[in-house]
Design an enzyme around this catalytic site. Structure first.
Site, mmCIF file in Angstrom:
data_model
loop_
_atom_site.group_PDB
_atom_site.id
_atom_site.type_symbol
_atom_site.label_atom_id
_atom_site.label_comp_id
_atom_site.label_asym_id
_atom_site.label_seq_id
_atom_site.Cartn_x
_atom_site.Cartn_y
_atom_site.Cartn_z
ATOM 1 N N LYS A 176 4.193 -27.562 16.174
ATOM 2 C CA LYS A 176 3.785 -28.553 17.177
ATOM 3 C C LYS A 176 2.422 -29.142 16.810
ATOM 4 O O LYS A 176 1.392 -28.504 16.928
ATOM 5 C CB LYS A 176 3.693 -27.933 18.580
ATOM 6 C CG LYS A 176 3.727 -29.029 19.625
ATOM 7 C CD LYS A 176 2.924 -28.802 20.861
ATOM 8 C CE LYS A 176 1.482 -29.154 20.819
ATOM 9 N NZ LYS A 176 1.118 -30.573 20.647
ATOM 10 N N GLY A 229 -7.556 -24.924 17.037
ATOM 11 C CA GLY A 229 -7.896 -25.841 18.120
ATOM 12 C C GLY A 229 -9.124 -25.352 18.855
ATOM 13 O O GLY A 229 -9.948 -24.614 18.300
ATOM 14 N N SER A 230 -9.217 -25.746 20.120
ATOM 15 C CA SER A 230 -10.429 -25.455 20.886
ATOM 16 C C SER A 230 -10.473 -23.996 21.339
ATOM 17 O O SER A 230 -9.451 -23.318 21.411
ATOM 18 C CB SER A 230 -10.474 -26.374 22.108
ATOM 19 O OG SER A 230 -9.335 -26.115 22.904
ATOM 20 N N VAL A 233 -8.289 -23.307 24.627
ATOM 21 C CA VAL A 233 -6.840 -23.149 24.420
ATOM 22 C C VAL A 233 -6.588 -21.877 23.594
ATOM 23 O O VAL A 233 -5.615 -21.164 23.826
ATOM 24 C CB VAL A 233 -6.215 -24.404 23.764
ATOM 25 C CG1 VAL A 233 -4.724 -24.193 23.527
ATOM 26 C CG2 VAL A 233 -6.420 -25.635 24.646
ATOM 27 N N GLY A 234 -7.497 -21.563 22.686
ATOM 28 C CA GLY A 234 -7.369 -20.322 21.912
ATOM 29 C C GLY A 234 -7.335 -19.105 22.819
ATOM 30 O O GLY A 234 -6.561 -18.163 22.617
ATOM 31 N N GLU A 249 -8.048 -20.068 14.842
ATOM 32 C CA GLU A 249 -9.153 -20.784 14.177
ATOM 33 C C GLU A 249 -9.708 -21.732 15.234
ATOM 34 O O GLU A 249 -9.110 -22.775 15.518
ATOM 35 C CB GLU A 249 -8.624 -21.602 12.986
ATOM 36 C CG GLU A 249 -7.983 -20.812 11.871
ATOM 37 C CD GLU A 249 -8.983 -20.358 10.808
ATOM 38 O OE1 GLU A 249 -10.206 -20.471 11.040
ATOM 39 O OE2 GLU A 249 -8.527 -19.896 9.752
ATOM 40 N N CYS A 283 -14.420 -29.020 12.496
ATOM 41 C CA CYS A 283 -14.791 -27.728 13.084
ATOM 42 C C CYS A 283 -16.027 -27.184 12.384
ATOM 43 O O CYS A 283 -16.774 -26.397 12.947
ATOM 44 C CB CYS A 283 -13.638 -26.750 12.962
ATOM 45 S SG CYS A 283 -12.978 -26.689 11.307
ATOM 46 N N GLU A 380 -19.994 -27.043 21.879
ATOM 47 C CA GLU A 380 -19.404 -27.898 20.837
ATOM 48 C C GLU A 380 -19.154 -29.296 21.409
ATOM 49 O O GLU A 380 -18.400 -29.454 22.362
ATOM 50 C CB GLU A 380 -18.074 -27.291 20.359
ATOM 51 C CG GLU A 380 -17.498 -28.041 19.178
ATOM 52 C CD GLU A 380 -16.141 -27.506 18.730
ATOM 53 O OE1 GLU A 380 -15.288 -27.224 19.595
ATOM 54 O OE2 GLU A 380 -15.926 -27.390 17.504
HETATM 55 P P1 NAD Z 1 -6.996 -28.473 21.439
HETATM 56 O O1 NAD Z 1 -7.261 -27.032 21.668
HETATM 57 O O2 NAD Z 1 -7.147 -29.384 22.584
HETATM 58 O O3 NAD Z 1 -5.527 -28.686 20.869
HETATM 59 C C1 NAD Z 1 -5.055 -28.029 19.723
HETATM 60 C C2 NAD Z 1 -3.540 -27.950 19.792
HETATM 61 O O4 NAD Z 1 -3.183 -27.085 20.867
HETATM 62 C C3 NAD Z 1 -2.848 -29.279 20.059
HETATM 63 O O5 NAD Z 1 -1.654 -29.359 19.324
HETATM 64 C C4 NAD Z 1 -2.557 -29.197 21.548
HETATM 65 O O6 NAD Z 1 -1.474 -30.010 21.955
HETATM 66 C C5 NAD Z 1 -2.232 -27.732 21.694
HETATM 67 N N1 NAD Z 1 -2.359 -27.185 23.066
HETATM 68 C C6 NAD Z 1 -3.100 -27.658 24.094
HETATM 69 N N2 NAD Z 1 -2.923 -26.879 25.179
HETATM 70 C C7 NAD Z 1 -2.075 -25.887 24.827
HETATM 71 C C8 NAD Z 1 -1.516 -24.768 25.492
HETATM 72 N N3 NAD Z 1 -1.805 -24.503 26.771
HETATM 73 N N4 NAD Z 1 -0.697 -23.944 24.818
HETATM 74 C C9 NAD Z 1 -0.418 -24.179 23.509
HETATM 75 N N5 NAD Z 1 -0.880 -25.236 22.833
HETATM 76 C C10 NAD Z 1 -1.711 -26.076 23.481
HETATM 77 O O7 NAD Z 1 -7.943 -28.925 20.227
HETATM 78 P P2 NAD Z 1 -8.109 -30.354 19.576
HETATM 79 O O8 NAD Z 1 -8.881 -31.239 20.499
HETATM 80 O O9 NAD Z 1 -6.800 -30.845 19.072
HETATM 81 O O10 NAD Z 1 -9.006 -30.004 18.298
HETATM 82 C C11 NAD Z 1 -10.385 -29.873 18.344
HETATM 83 C C12 NAD Z 1 -10.793 -28.414 18.363
HETATM 84 O O11 NAD Z 1 -10.207 -27.738 17.260
HETATM 85 C C13 NAD Z 1 -12.293 -28.224 18.197
HETATM 86 O O12 NAD Z 1 -12.723 -27.216 19.067
HETATM 87 C C14 NAD Z 1 -12.442 -27.790 16.751
HETATM 88 O O13 NAD Z 1 -13.605 -27.058 16.463
HETATM 89 C C15 NAD Z 1 -11.208 -26.982 16.568
HETATM 90 N N6 NAD Z 1 -10.871 -26.844 15.160
HETATM 91 C C16 NAD Z 1 -11.050 -25.625 14.565
HETATM 92 C C17 NAD Z 1 -10.787 -25.476 13.213
HETATM 93 C C18 NAD Z 1 -10.968 -24.153 12.541
HETATM 94 O O14 NAD Z 1 -10.403 -23.974 11.463
HETATM 95 N N7 NAD Z 1 -11.708 -23.216 13.085
HETATM 96 C C19 NAD Z 1 -10.329 -26.561 12.478
HETATM 97 C C20 NAD Z 1 -10.162 -27.797 13.114
HETATM 98 C C21 NAD Z 1 -10.424 -27.923 14.469
#
Ligand code: NAD
Length: 491
Positions: A176, A229-230, A233-234, A249, A283, A380
């Site tokens: 996804k 991701g964020s 959500v993590g 991550e 990130c 962030e």
């Molecule tokens: P996000 O957490 O909003 O979304 C990431 C993914 O999770 C998307 O596909 C989103 O649709 C999905 N998602 C959202 N809610 C969810 C849920 N309840 N259950 C499962 N999946 C869900 O993040 P974003 O805005 O897409 O990306 C930016 C963030 O990602 C920043 O915090 C950035 O630091 C981080 N990031 C980290 C790394 C790393 O390797 N550490 C790399 C790139 C980005």
């Protein structure tokens, strides 16, 4: 013009979302330009994708790993041929300037090639046994169906960092992607299929994180989740994934230390690239510049001049240094932090405004006189907004560096080898760069963070651990019952 409609890819078939709902992907530099209409997968659609991945598992995991690797290699070759088209498409969908989009596509190619070779390694190890006539070894096994959930900021590289190792290890996948960059995900999956990936091995579900993503996280038939991701959500993933194998991550609040003995021209280049590259949406972006106070008068004007010279615009234009943010929400968030910074007493050196341009742009912003208690020094922002924090020693610089909840990337500019080694030893981060910026990971080395950034390590040999399980095998050829730890006498 009506945009093309893209469907879900489940079991090798193109299908509509059962909800009948859809969304459009737009160009952040020109939001009137619609790039495609995509399906909002329902929970039921995700369950069908999981079923398709389960059905494909036996055949795929039974395919010899070198053959699996060969498909990845072919995909890399196709990507090489199509690199320019894919890069332009990425700039249109995600906004990053074209040279960076080319880098993103190249990173995906690199990872596919690297993991293709892993098909002929996938090393376990053999070792000795404490008992006679007993052989001990461990071998790698696939996990099963892997759920891959990715962000939009590296729309091809991050999915490739997950897809390539997951596939070479013999897993099947439900993928996804982020809703801001579904077209890049389509291209990547299409290339894998063109390269010979059998039906159902990768299933693509687009749609809302809270619906499609959450179903992947919660569904008990998924064996492993790899999430980038964020932080928020993590945390949801961690709490809801049950007993699955989970790799996270998450976010960063990365810093660059500039010591008084540093080469300031080199540091300046690293700071500008680390802080404003990808419009601050990496990130690993440097959002805190921790500067020795002795060089304030020299370094601060140099930095202000360089930031003011950055040209905003469409990433496809050769003259653009900084592209748009991903969407309107990101512009509002960055601006909110400008107001917070000013309220907290930080001094704005430049930027801080939403320019009158039709895309989602924000002026490259620089604050000084920031201290570690301020929110702009802790949270962030994920935009082109940077805080300078002054310190009087290396000890204080490292203390500032470690004062945040995150621990992804870090850098120090110094010509003193002792400073460099002390920084390597004491900075709490998954990555530390010496005399180089916070960004620039290579696929054959581990990538990941500590603290609230999560503990996954992707890339390199250890990246394989995220997507496989080690099975330990004992072979007893003594012909009698031997008891480890209990049989005392060596016969
Ligand atoms: P996000 O957490 O909003 O979304 C990431 C993914 O999770 C998307 O596909 C989103 O649709 C999905 N998602 C959202 N809610 C969810 C849920 N309840 N259950 C499962 N999946 C869900 O993040 P974003 O805005 O897409 O990306 C930016 C963030 O990602 C920043 O915090 C950035 O630091 C981080 N990031 C980290 C790394 C790393 O390797 N550490 C790399 C790139 C980005």
């Amino acid at each position: 013009m009506k945009p093309k409609t893209y469907k879900l890819r489940i079991g090798g078939e193109w299908v509509d979302a059962s909800s009948g709902n859809s969304f459009v992907s737009v160009n952040p530099a020109n939001p009137g330009q619609q790039l495609g209409r995509f399906q909002k997968a329902s929970k039921e659609d995700v369950r069908k994708a999981i079923y398709a991945a389960e059905s494909a598992f036996d055949r795929w995991s039974g395919t010899p790993a070198p053959k699996r690797g060969l498909i990845l290699l072919r995909a890399a070759q196709i990507m090489r041929r199509e690199k320019e088209r894919l890069s332009r498409l990425m700039t249109m969908e995600m906004g990053k300037v074209l040279p960076e989009a080319r880098g993103d596509v190249q990173e995906a190619i690199d990872m596919l090639e690297y993991m293709a070779g892993e098909g002929r390694r996938l090393f376990g190890y053999t070792t000795t046994s404490e008992l006679k006539e007993k052989f001990a070894m461990c071998v790698r096994m696939p996990v099963g169906v892997f759920g891959l959930i990715t962000p939009w900021n590296f729309p091809m590289a991050i999915p490739a960092w997950k897809l390539a190792p997951a596939l070479v290890c013999g897993n099947t996948v439900v993928f996804k992607p982020a809703s801001d960059t579904p077209l890049c995900a389509y291209e990547l999956v299409g290339i894998l299929e063109k390269a010979g990936l059998p039906k159902g091995v990768v299933n693509l579900v687009t749609g809302e994180g809270g619906v499609a993503g959450a179903e992947i996280v919660k569904n008990k038939r998924i064996g492993g989740i790899s999430f980038t991701g964020s932080r928020d959500v993590g945390e949801f993933v961690m709490k809801n994934a049950g007993l699955k194998k989970v790799g996270l991550e998450l976010g960063g609040k990365n810093g660059i230390i500039v010591m008084d003995d540093a080469d300031l021209k080199l540091a300046l280049e690293g700071v500008v690239w680390g802080a404003y590259g990808t419009t601050g949406q990496r990130c690993t972006a440097a959002s805190r510049i921790i500067v020795h106070e002795k060089i304030r008068e020299k370094f601060e004007p140099m930095l202000v001049k360089a930031v003011k010279a950055l040209r905003l615009g469409n990433g496809l234009n050769k003259t653009t240094d900084v592209g748009p943010l991903i969407n309107r929400k990101a512009v509002e968030k960055t601006h909110m932090y400008t107001r917070i910074g000013l309220k907290e007493g930080a001094k704005l050196l430049c930027g801080g405004k939403i320019p009158k341009m039709k895309g989602f742009f924000y002026e490259p912003t620089l604050f000084t006189d920031v201290n570690i208690k301020m929110r702009i020094a802790q949270e962030e922002i994920f935009g082109p907004s940077v805080a300078i924090i002054y310190v009087s020693s290396l000890d204080e610089a490292i203390e500032v560096m470690n004062s945040v909840r995150y621990g992804l990337s870090s850098a120090i500019y110094t010509n003193d080898v002792d400073n460099a080694f002390r920084a390597i030893e004491r900075i709490e981060a998954g990555l530390t760069y010496i005399n180089s910026s916070t960004i620039g990971s290579e696929v054959h080395l581990p990538f990941g963070g500590v603290k609230d950034t999560g503990s996954a390590r992707e890339g390199g040999i250890v990246g394989i651990d995220e997507f496989s399980e080690m099975k330990t095998v004992y072979i007893d050829y003594s012909g009698r019952l031997q008891k480890a730890q209990i049989d005392k006498k060596i016969k």
